[in-house]
Design a protein around this motif. Structure first.
Motif, mmCIF file in Angstrom:
data_model
loop_
_atom_site.group_PDB
_atom_site.id
_atom_site.type_symbol
_atom_site.label_atom_id
_atom_site.label_comp_id
_atom_site.label_asym_id
_atom_site.label_seq_id
_atom_site.Cartn_x
_atom_site.Cartn_y
_atom_site.Cartn_z
ATOM 1 N N GLY A 66 -19.369 2.064 -4.347
ATOM 2 C CA GLY A 66 -18.444 3.711 -4.758
ATOM 3 C C GLY A 66 -16.716 2.828 -4.893
ATOM 4 O O GLY A 66 -16.931 0.849 -5.125
ATOM 5 N N PHE A 67 -16.061 2.933 -4.719
ATOM 6 C CA PHE A 67 -14.418 2.442 -4.785
ATOM 7 C C PHE A 67 -13.359 3.413 -4.373
ATOM 8 O O PHE A 67 -13.803 4.438 -3.923
ATOM 9 N N GLN A 68 -12.049 3.090 -4.328
ATOM 10 C CA GLN A 68 -11.159 4.097 -3.558
ATOM 11 C C GLN A 68 -10.264 4.510 -5.228
ATOM 12 O O GLN A 68 -10.362 3.930 -5.757
ATOM 13 N N GLU A 69 -9.366 5.342 -4.558
ATOM 14 C CA GLU A 69 -8.828 6.336 -5.387
ATOM 15 C C GLU A 69 -8.078 5.741 -6.339
ATOM 16 O O GLU A 69 -6.567 5.859 -6.680
ATOM 17 N N TRP A 70 -7.309 4.272 -5.084
ATOM 18 C CA TRP A 70 -6.076 4.048 -5.401
ATOM 19 C C TRP A 70 -6.607 2.435 -6.711
ATOM 20 O O TRP A 70 -5.466 1.801 -6.883
ATOM 21 N N ALA B 63 -2.209 4.926 4.251
ATOM 22 C CA ALA B 63 -2.175 5.494 6.021
ATOM 23 C C ALA B 63 -2.994 4.865 6.983
ATOM 24 O O ALA B 63 -3.604 6.126 7.735
ATOM 25 N N GLY B 64 -2.360 3.627 7.326
ATOM 26 C CA GLY B 64 -2.482 3.309 8.695
ATOM 27 C C GLY B 64 -4.265 2.858 9.387
ATOM 28 O O GLY B 64 -4.562 2.459 9.678
ATOM 29 N N VAL B 65 -5.005 2.845 8.034
ATOM 30 C CA VAL B 65 -6.466 1.912 7.404
ATOM 31 C C VAL B 65 -6.564 0.962 7.303
ATOM 32 O O VAL B 65 -5.467 0.563 5.997
ATOM 33 N N ASN B 66 -6.721 -0.230 7.760
ATOM 34 C CA ASN B 66 -7.214 -1.431 6.511
ATOM 35 C C ASN B 66 -7.589 -1.301 5.700
ATOM 36 O O ASN B 66 -9.346 -0.794 6.260
ATOM 37 N N VAL B 67 -8.013 -1.222 4.141
ATOM 38 C CA VAL B 67 -8.887 -1.550 4.015
ATOM 39 C C VAL B 67 -10.141 -2.622 3.455
ATOM 40 O O VAL B 67 -10.690 -2.318 2.725
ATOM 41 N N VAL B 68 -9.591 -3.878 3.343
ATOM 42 C CA VAL B 68 -9.656 -4.319 2.648
ATOM 43 C C VAL B 68 -11.560 -4.485 4.062
ATOM 44 O O VAL B 68 -12.806 -4.975 2.952
ATOM 45 N N PRO B 69 -11.661 -4.244 5.310
ATOM 46 C CA PRO B 69 -13.273 -4.191 5.270
ATOM 47 C C PRO B 69 -13.828 -3.094 4.309
ATOM 48 O O PRO B 69 -15.094 -3.787 4.280
ATOM 49 N N GLN C 207 0.388 10.169 -6.258
ATOM 50 C CA GLN C 207 0.855 10.466 -5.295
ATOM 51 C C GLN C 207 -0.469 9.140 -4.411
ATOM 52 O O GLN C 207 -1.216 9.747 -3.569
ATOM 53 N N ARG C 208 -0.305 8.618 -4.875
ATOM 54 C CA ARG C 208 -1.281 7.200 -4.564
ATOM 55 C C ARG C 208 -0.625 5.763 -4.431
ATOM 56 O O ARG C 208 0.370 5.208 -5.283
ATOM 57 N N ALA C 209 -1.684 5.277 -3.345
ATOM 58 C CA ALA C 209 -0.862 3.282 -3.900
ATOM 59 C C ALA C 209 -1.922 2.968 -5.279
ATOM 60 O O ALA C 209 -2.630 3.494 -5.682
ATOM 61 N N ALA C 210 -1.362 1.499 -5.477
ATOM 62 C CA ALA C 210 -1.945 0.784 -6.377
ATOM 63 C C ALA C 210 -2.118 -0.185 -6.112
ATOM 64 O O ALA C 210 -1.153 -1.853 -6.240
ATOM 65 N N LEU C 211 -3.223 0.110 -5.432
ATOM 66 C CA LEU C 211 -3.662 -1.569 -4.194
ATOM 67 C C LEU C 211 -4.708 -2.281 -4.953
ATOM 68 O O LEU C 211 -5.026 -2.973 -4.533
ATOM 69 N N HIS C 212 -4.696 -2.510 -6.533
ATOM 70 C CA HIS C 212 -5.402 -3.455 -6.706
ATOM 71 C C HIS C 212 -6.013 -4.869 -6.026
ATOM 72 O O HIS C 212 -7.313 -5.827 -6.129
ATOM 73 N N GLY D 263 0.686 -1.085 0.110
ATOM 74 C CA GLY D 263 0.105 0.387 -0.479
ATOM 75 C C GLY D 263 1.109 1.612 0.265
ATOM 76 O O GLY D 263 0.705 1.999 0.273
ATOM 77 N N LYS D 264 2.254 0.844 -0.623
ATOM 78 C CA LYS D 264 3.194 2.479 -1.185
ATOM 79 C C LYS D 264 2.843 2.943 -1.838
ATOM 80 O O LYS D 264 1.861 2.162 -2.491
ATOM 81 N N GLU D 265 2.998 4.376 -1.692
ATOM 82 C CA GLU D 265 2.298 5.147 -3.049
ATOM 83 C C GLU D 265 3.462 4.883 -4.028
ATOM 84 O O GLU D 265 4.158 6.047 -4.475
#
Ligand code: F6P
Length: 541
Positions: free
Chosen positions: A261-265, A109-115, A90-95, A82-84
């Motif tokens: 929705g989905f995420q910027e990354w 950024a310290g938050v678990n994105v999986v839930p 300025q984003r992760a690429a977390l597909h 999840g690094k940028e």
């Protein structure tokens, strides 16, 4: 200027290439009976035979050294954690988080994105089940039967490709159509014969500002409103949105409860397993969609953990670098021997070319080597009767990716055996060719003989799986995603941005305004001005 070409390993690869130029695949196979065995790897249900490539152990040793020199492993780990890695945005690429098991922990950024990913999948599944059960009703009370996905680029190609590839597993009582082009014909043809009161439009756009998608979305709204009468609320059940831009979705008239929705990354071309895949989930059902995600995840895990020497995406990516940069091969042909993968080459074009069509390194230095290749192709066996001639006897080196399955989804007569025989035969003919002596032995006349010689030595990968399933499709897509990442890492470019598309988009908006504004002063180059004037004249403006 990038310093890649100055590295010892690049120079070693270059001299190796010079000494390797005349080596023939025929000779390599004749000298090494175990070549096919040694150059075959398996992972996540896929078997890659790369023995028909113009390589030997030394080539591979140098290519893996190059990968290590370019820090492939640490860059890969940075992406997975999840690094940028998309530095220009300025984003992760977390597909990879979109298909991670529900109990995984992936922090941004310290938050678990999986839930959050899982919660969106759950809402998508509820929507898909309602539609599949005929419980999502239109303005007249009739169940929704037609699903029209409106989107472009990554908001179209993944769903189109996957819905085509997995049509065998699809719910046949639903009609699925796709609109992407701003050409009005695309919309008109897509809704041809559809009852508006049975039609659901999925407006798929990460930004919810893309010109083509918003133009088509407004046309869809008008089409429905015309049929439904004045009450604007009546058409609300006919729209859902897949986006990251809630305000624009609401402004369009779609309530948040009908937005996924989905995420910027999640990059557009990496988004088919995010909410953007809703049409796929509606078509094949939530369970099969999860099987597809499991296929992606299996390949992710292989890429993340297998040694480079046994790593399918790494091997494929390095081979592409080998041909693009040392043999000057500008293209790769992707040839699926499965008719339902007919949109796979189109899907790959965005994945590979929007990702790796870059001219500067991560820190903005010009590259002095080739980056992304042109990917193109058609399903076999159709391509054999159109462009294969050029691969067999033309003057370009064109590495080919042959993709095929042992089992047919539709076993009829001899079709499957013939299909599979063709894929093997083509790879053999490309690699081994036919020498003048062989042609002469057949009694061909001296004049005709040169025309019948096939130089061979055309490299190919054989990518085989047991059967085309949601799982094997997911693994195949992830394989190419990570191969693209491998190449980008060697080239030190950012595969996650696409600034090059912006200029054309901005100019198109400006020119559209100029076309629609009488007597405007044009300040483009002479050719552009003349084209605008010609168009206005032809339109009587
Ligand atoms: O072509 C540029 C692009 O930004 C792609 O990367 C993206 O997939 C496509 O446009 C569509 O964007 P959106 O989903 O925001 O409508």
């Amino acid at each position: 200027m990038s310093t890649l070409r100055e590295t010892g390993v690049w120079k070693a690869l270059h001299s190796h290439y010079l000494s390797f130029q005349r080596i023939q695949l025929r000779g390599l196979f004749a000298r090494d009976k175990k070549r096919a065995e040694r150059y075959t790897v398996e992972a996540a249900g896929w078997r890659l035979d790369y023995s028909k490539h113009r390589i030997n152990d030394k080539t591979l040793k140098l290519l893996f050294e190059l990968a290590r020199e370019c820090s492939l492993e640490s860059r890969r780990d940075a992406m997975f954690s999840g690094k940028e890695v998309n530095t220009t945005e300025q984003r992760a690429a977390l597909h990879i988080a979109l298909r991670a098991p529900a109990d995984s922990v992936i922090n941004v950024a310290g938050v678990n994105v999986v839930p959050e990913v899982q919660a969106i999948l759950k809402r998508m599944a509820e929507c898909a089940e309602l539609i599949r059960a005929g419980e999502w009703k239109g303005y007249s009370g009739r169940p929704i039967r037609n699903i029209v996905n409106i989107g472009i680029g990554g908001s179209d190609l993944g769903p189109v490709m996957a819905c085509g590839a997995l049509c065998h597993y699809g719910e046949r009582k639903l009609r699925l159509r796709f609109v992407s082009n701003v050409d009005g014909t695309d919309f008109v043809e897509a809704v041809h014969g559809l009852r508006p009161d049975e039609t659901l439009f999925i407006i798929a756009s990460k930004t919810f500002t893309t010109l083509e998608t918003m133009t088509n979305a407004h046309t869809a709204r008008h089409w429905l409103q015309t049929a439904a009468g004045r009450d604007r609320k009546a058409i609300t059940p006919h729209f859902v949105a897949l986006s990251t831009n809630e305000k624009a979705v609401n402004d369009f008239g779609i309530p948040s409860k009908q937005m996924f929705g989905f995420q910027e990354w999640v990059g557009g071309r990496y988004s088919m397993d995010s909410a953007i895949g809703l049409s796929i989930m509606i078509a094949i059902g939530p369970e099969a969609f999860c099987e597809m995600l499991a296929g992606f995840h299996a390949m992710d895990e292989h890429f993340r953990s297998a040694p480079l020497e046994q790593n399918l995406p790494v091997i494929m990516g390095l081979l592409n670098v080998w041909y693009a940069d040392f043999f000057d091969a500008g293209t790769v042909a992707v040839l699926p021997y499965a008719h339902s993968l007919k949109r796979f080459p189109a899907y790959l074009q965005q994945l590979t070319m929007e990702s790796n069509g870059k001219h500067v390194t991560l820190d903005g230095k010009s590259v002095d080597y080739h980056t992304g290749s042109v990917f193109w192709g058609e399903p076999g066996t159709n391509g054999q009767h159109s462009f294969y001639q050029l691969i067999h006897q033309g003057t370009h080196l064109i590495p080919c990716d042959f993709i095929a399955f042992a089992e047919s989804l539709n076993p009829v007569g001899r079709h499957q055996d013939l299909l599979f025989a063709n894929v093997i035969a083509q790879a053999e003919a490309l690699a081994m060719g036919k020498t003048l002596t062989e042609v002469q032995k057949e009694g061909v006349s001296a004049e005709l003989a040169p025309h019948k010689v096939m130089k061979g030595n055309q490299p190919s990968s054989l990518l085989f799986a047991k059967r085309l399933t949601p799982t094997s499709l997911g693994a195949l897509v992830a394989l190419y995603e990570h191969s693209v990442f491998t190449q980008a890492t060697i080239w030190d470019i950012n595969p996650f941005d696409q600034w090059g598309v912006e200029l054309g988009k901005r100019l198109a908006s400006r020119i559209a305004e100029e076309i629609e504004t009488p007597d405007v002063t044009l300040a483009h180059d002479a050719s552009t001005n003349a084209s605008i004037r010609w168009y206005c004249y032809m339109r009587g403006q």
